[in-house]
Design a protein around this motif. Structure first.
Motif, PDB file in Angstrom:
ATOM      1  N   ILE B 117     -37.407 -20.075 -25.217  1.00 30.13           N
ATOM      2  CA  ILE B 117     -37.644 -20.890 -26.408  1.00 30.13           C
ATOM      3  C   ILE B 117     -39.027 -21.533 -26.333  1.00 30.13           C
ATOM      4  O   ILE B 117     -39.772 -21.566 -27.313  1.00 30.13           O
ATOM      5  N   VAL B 361     -36.573 -17.582 -36.315  1.00 28.63           N
ATOM      6  CA  VAL B 361     -36.204 -18.964 -36.022  1.00 28.63           C
ATOM      7  C   VAL B 361     -34.703 -19.045 -35.765  1.00 28.63           C
ATOM      8  O   VAL B 361     -34.239 -19.819 -34.928  1.00 28.63           O
ATOM      9  N   GLN B 362     -33.947 -18.149 -36.413  1.00 30.05           N
ATOM     10  CA  GLN B 362     -32.514 -18.116 -36.124  1.00 30.05           C
ATOM     11  C   GLN B 362     -32.279 -17.662 -34.695  1.00 30.05           C
ATOM     12  O   GLN B 362     -31.393 -18.156 -34.015  1.00 30.05           O
ATOM     13  N   TRP B 365     -32.661 -20.504 -32.425  1.00 31.49           N
ATOM     14  CA  TRP B 365     -31.450 -21.330 -32.427  1.00 31.49           C
ATOM     15  C   TRP B 365     -30.346 -20.666 -31.634  1.00 31.49           C
ATOM     16  O   TRP B 365     -29.677 -21.295 -30.824  1.00 31.49           O
ATOM     17  N   GLY B 368     -30.899 -20.847 -28.000  1.00 30.23           N
ATOM     18  CA  GLY B 368     -30.689 -22.220 -27.558  1.00 30.23           C
ATOM     19  C   GLY B 368     -29.208 -22.541 -27.462  1.00 30.23           C
ATOM     20  O   GLY B 368     -28.731 -23.106 -26.483  1.00 30.23           O
ATOM     21  N   ILE B 369     -28.471 -22.134 -28.487  1.00 31.13           N
ATOM     22  CA  ILE B 369     -27.042 -22.454 -28.513  1.00 31.13           C
ATOM     23  C   ILE B 369     -26.314 -21.735 -27.386  1.00 31.13           C
ATOM     24  O   ILE B 369     -25.499 -22.329 -26.673  1.00 31.13           O
TER      25      ILE B 369
END
Lengths: 108, 886
Positions: B117, B361-362, B365, B368-369
């Motif tokens: 990220i 950008v998804q 995310w 990250g998730i």
């Protein structure tokens, strides 16, 4: 002599401890002072004075045994140390010295 | 005598008085009170009692007694805690390994995700003026939709450079990235680069190794990257050396810049040369494009001055194009607005066909998730195992308290234990991350290095260790340390019925995440498989393709084909517009019989040579291929099924389209329309994304939109590729000596279309297996713990006649129920999110129920295996042994 200066109330408390030699604890000191001086004192004031005297090394304390009269509660017994005795004597000497110094004519 | 001191005063005294003085003072007060009751009466006595209590509110009475114990140095105790913690760890090696290992794996995954990220977010940060650089783009309305175009017309650059000069610090026009042949002496190299205005090196803050940033001011100059310099000149100083561009233009090296890192927009640009040269090489620009507000072919970049914002500047240049196109009503109707597209958004919010593509950008995310979840799983394990173990230590707490530990010490002890484990896990995690970073870089196509010198990295790691230690240690530290030693040691202590509830909840959370990840992985793989099995419509085996990079390639078709076929290794050769794995060109303006006038969608329009069909092996549904036997075939057209359907000509069958006439009018009225006859209809060929519907495409020999630009060669199937390539190269070296022999295998190019999805698949699979592994580790630990705790119970049950099977059932049941609950939560979650993901693909697999059933059953099976090991071990134990010891 900073540190061993004896305040007025402290002197009274110290004298009371000396009078009650061997059985001088908070309540006893209060009683003694009240009887001798005929004035009422607070327990807090007495303990506070005792605490200061102990810090100055004029009295020492130890916990006494358990007695039935106080519902099994122990007493903190104070005794005058040698330094305490000397301090009392000094005060007394100072006083008599000053008494001596009063000219006879003063009272007339 | 019923006289009693005022209770409120008593309570007050007990509240403020230091415990060690209370006895004595209460005694004094009591004694005085009773005396006074007798002498002065109750009322007076009470009154004086109050006064005495209040007078006792003095600091020396309130101050608590200092500890009577020796006051060890803090470090002494710490050393002791760590020693005890270490002994505990080594005593239970199995648990410790599960605990530390699980947490370390979780942390390592989180670290890798975090690094990924970080890399994504720091894209383009390399440029010093990163936050002031933008691309000049155009927002306009096209077919009712507002879209953004990034390719600009030439006169806009001129307009901005003249009328709006003060608005920008730098304004740089740039060509698209293109491959050029760079030759220095005998060294020939195909290199990607760009033509740019001379300010470009300054704007991009290139780090110069040789020369300086003013190098492009000379019209015949070139700046090359360090890598290019090494390849062309070795270690020699390349300054002022001459390079031949595409065998035509001589340019002088005026500088060498440090290679741009992979996470920059321009990392593929390995040379920069001047704008003047761009005009010189493309003489059509000066002839036709310099004042043409319709021909989009350049990119414009800008750096705004410090102190101004992108919005301000965008506002000022808004109408730079609209003001100049009054004579073009069609263009004006689109209301083009010029605006700045900041560099910070280029990577994560790229424009695709005019709209922002939210994919990148998804993905950030998502990563990250997932990282967060894997970490959460590991933490849950850690907490579960620590709390489960700590119940065993209730007796230890009892003994410690009896021999004089105060609560603060116990709290410190438990915390230092959990911190120690978390620290060890961090060390292991750092090791794992370092070791796997290479592999991870390969997987995600990045060049991430361990940020050993980055303060943030260490701060985050430390914070994480701290939080994990705190969370995992808080239960034993705060709860266990509050036990009363008498109860614990007498054995009447029972952990409450609900003590296990949080642990159960945590197990459910773990398995929910795991099962969701398993389902997602299966679906991603199914989708990839589904797209891979899609009929391609041409044969990729032994097909190689190469761009015709310089003029020397042109006009040699016949001789090249003859020579290649003479080698005996080539089955056929053709040329085409773009490679077979891409639709290079699209146009509208076609007319045919019975055309619905509203239909004017763009067709894929590709010029090919006669032999293209034989080379790529396209398959006819109807009609025939181009043939050199019929001269009229040069105006023939082969269309794909999608085109036949779109035109409405495949009615009733594709045969109906053959022989129909199609007219193509060029959008500029400078060329006469061409009329084609449809020769044949081929099966749809997957040339673009294998997930998207096929674009209606037409193939022809001659068209409006330029000519063939790629060579396709089909190698005979019986020849090995290495043999064939050797012979083919010899032919090229003979006929086109000026160009390096560079080719691509079509099957590899085609496989590359799956790269993004396969990456997601591999990552998802990796994370899912880690999640399952971590969850199972935790379950294993918990199961063995339960079995151990119930040893006596099991012994008694066995004596009373319980069978091994029933004991196994008893021990496994609890966990199985938890996993089933987890599956029930995970299935709808996964269904919802994965059907959303599949919506991205037009050509997509279906969500069948068996995927969910399989994942659930798999999770259950794994649980049973994990738990059974411990359960059966416990059930087989000899009851004599388990009951004898007390």
């Amino acid at each position: 002599m900073k540190g061993t200066y004896l305040g007025e109330f402290e002197e009274v408390v110290l004298l009371a401890v000396a009078i009650r030699a061997g059985d001088a604890y908070g309540a006893a000191v209060v009683n003694e002072i009240e009887q001798q001086m005929n004035r009422s004192v607070n327990l807090g004031a007495v303990h506070s004075a005792l605490n200061r005297l102990q810090e100055k090394g004029l009295v020492r304390s130890e916990m006494g045994g358990i007695s039935a009269e106080r519902g099994g509660r122990r007493k903190r017994l104070y005794t005058v140390t040698n330094a305490g005795r000397r301090a009392l004597e000094e005060v007394r000497e100072l006083r008599s010295q000053m008494w001596e110094a009063i000219p006879k004519t003063a009272w007339s | 005598m019923s006289a009693a001191p005022p209770p409120l005063a008593q309570r007050l005294l007990r509240w403020f008085c230091a415990p060690h003085r209370l006895d004595e003072l209460e005694g004094d007060l009591d004694e005085l009170f009773h005396q006074r009751v007798e002498m002065e009466g109750l009322r007076q006595a009470r009154w004086r009692y109050w006064r005495d209590v209040l007078s006792l509110m003095r600091p020396f009475i309130i101050r608590r007694q200092p500890a009577e114990y020796p006051d060890p140095l803090f470090t002494d105790m710490l050393r002791n805690y760590i020693k005890i913690a270490w002994r505990n760890l080594t005593k239970n090696k199995g648990y410790s390994a599960i605990n530390i290992g699980g947490l370390a794996v979780g942390m390592a995954v989180a670290m890798l995700n975090g690094l990924w990220i970080w890399d994504e977010l720091s894209f383009n940060n390399y440029h010093q003026n990163y936050d002031r650089i933008a691309q000049v783009v155009k927002q306009q309305i096209h077919e009712g939709e507002t879209g953004v175009g990034q390719t600009m017309v030439y006169p806009l650059g001129t307009e901005l450079k003249t009328k709006y000069r003060d608005t920008f610090r730098h304004l740089v026009r740039a060509s698209f990235q293109q491959d050029k042949i760079l030759a220095a002496g005998d060294n020939k190299l195909s290199v990607t680069g760009q033509f740019m205005d001379p300010e470009a090196p300054e704007m991009l803050s290139l780090k110069m190794i040789y020369g300086n940033r003013a190098g492009l001011n000379d019209p015949n100059a070139i700046l090359i990257s360090a890598q290019t310099a090494r390849a062309l000149f070795g270690d020699a100083d390349p300054l002022n050396k001459v390079i031949t561009l595409n065998n035509q233009t001589q340019v002088k090296v005026t500088g060498v810049y440090e290679d741009l890192p992979l996470n920059t927009e321009f990392h593929k640009t390995r040379f920069l040369t001047t704008w003047a040269l761009f005009l010189q090489e493309n003489d059509w620009i000066e002839k036709r494009a310099i004042d043409n507000w319709r021909n989009h072919f350049i990119k414009i970049y800008a750096e705004i001055p410090a102190g101004s914002t992108f919005d301000q500047v965008s506002e000022r240049i808004k109408n730079a194009e609209l003001n100049n196109i009054a004579h073009l009503p069609e263009e004006s109707a689109r209301k083009p607005q010029i605006l700045l597209y900041p560099m910070s958004r280029w990577h994560l919010f790229p424009y695709e066909r005019g709209q922002i593509n939210k994919g990148p950008v998804q993905m950030v995310w998502l990563v990250g998730i997932i990282g967060g979840f894997v970490l959460l799983l590991a933490c849950i394990n850690f907490m579960n195992l620590s709390t489960a173990r700590s119940e065993k230590r209730a007796k230890e707490v009892g003994i410690r308290k009896t021999v004089g530990s105060v609560r603060g010490q116990l709290i410190s002890q438990f915390f230092s234990e959990s911190f120690l484990v978390a620290m060890l896990a961090l060390v292991v995690a750092l090791f794992l991350t370092t070791v796997s970073l290479n592999w991870f870089n390969n997987l995600v196509a990045k060049q991430i290095v361990m940020p050993w010198n980055n303060g943030w990295f260490w701060a985050t790691s430390t914070a994480f260790v701290f939080i994990t230690g705190l969370l995992a240690g808080s239960y034993p530290a705060l709860y266990l340390s509050s036990f009363q030693p008498v109860k614990v040691l007498k054995g009447t202590f029972r952990v409450g019925r609900f003590a296990a509830v949080p642990r159960r909840v945590l197990v459910v959370v773990q398995f929910t995440v795991s099962v969701t990840l398993i389902i997602s992985t299966i679906i991603v793989y199914r989708q990839i498989q589904y797209a891979k099995q899609r009929p391609v419509g041409y044969s990729r085996e032994g097909l190689i393709t190469m761009p015709m990079k310089s003029d020397d390639f042109y006009g040699k078709y016949d001789v090249l084909r003859r020579e290649l076929k003479n080698t005996g290794v080539v089955a056929e050769m053709s040329q085409s517009m773009g490679p077979v794995t891409d639709v290079y060109s699209g146009n509208n303006g076609f007319e045919w019989k019975g055309k619905d006038p509203r239909k004017d969608e763009s067709f894929g329009t590709l010029a090919v040579t006669h032999e293209h069909g034989k080379t790529v092996g396209w398959q006819f549904v109807a009609g025939r291929d181009f043939s050199r036997k019929y001269a009229s075939d040069s105006l023939g057209m082969v269309i794909n099924e999608a085109a036949a359907r779109y035109m409405g000509l495949a009615n009733p069958a594709a045969d109906a389209a053959v022989g129909e006439l199609v007219t193509w009018r060029w959008w500029e009225n400078n060329k006469p329309p061409i009329q084609y006859r449809i020769l044949g209809v081929i099966k749809d060929m997957v040339m673009e994304s294998p997930y998207e519907p096929i674009i209606p495409t037409v193939f022809y020999i001659k068209g409006h939109n330029g000519s063939v630009s790629w060579i396709n060669i089909k190698i005979r199937p019986e020849v090995t590729a290495s043999d064939a390539l050797f012979k083919i190269e010899a032919v090229f070296k003979k006929l086109i000596p000026s160009a390096p022999f560079e080719y691509k295998f079509v099957d590899q190019e085609y496989a590359a279309k799956f790269a993004a999805e396969e990456r997601i698949g591999t990552l998802a699979g990796f994370f899912a297996s880690l999640a399952v592994l971590i969850s199972c580790l935790g379950l294993f630990g918990l199961a063995s713990f339960t079995a151990e705790q119930r040893t006596k119970e099991i012994g008694i049950r066995k004596i009373l006649g319980a069978s091994v099977a029933s004991l196994w059932q008893m021990l496994s049941k609890d966990f199985v129920v938890l996993v089933i609950v987890a599956c029930l939560i995970a299935i709808p979650t996964a269904f919802y999110s994965m059907s959303g993901w599949l919506q991205n693909y037009t050509y997509r697999t279906e969500l069948s129920w068996w995927i969910f059933a399989l994942a659930g059953a798999g999770a259950l099976l794994i649980t049973l295996l994990t738990v059974s090991f411990q359960a059966i071990k416990a059930a087989l134990m000899n009851p004599v042994k388990s009951l004898r010891s007390e």
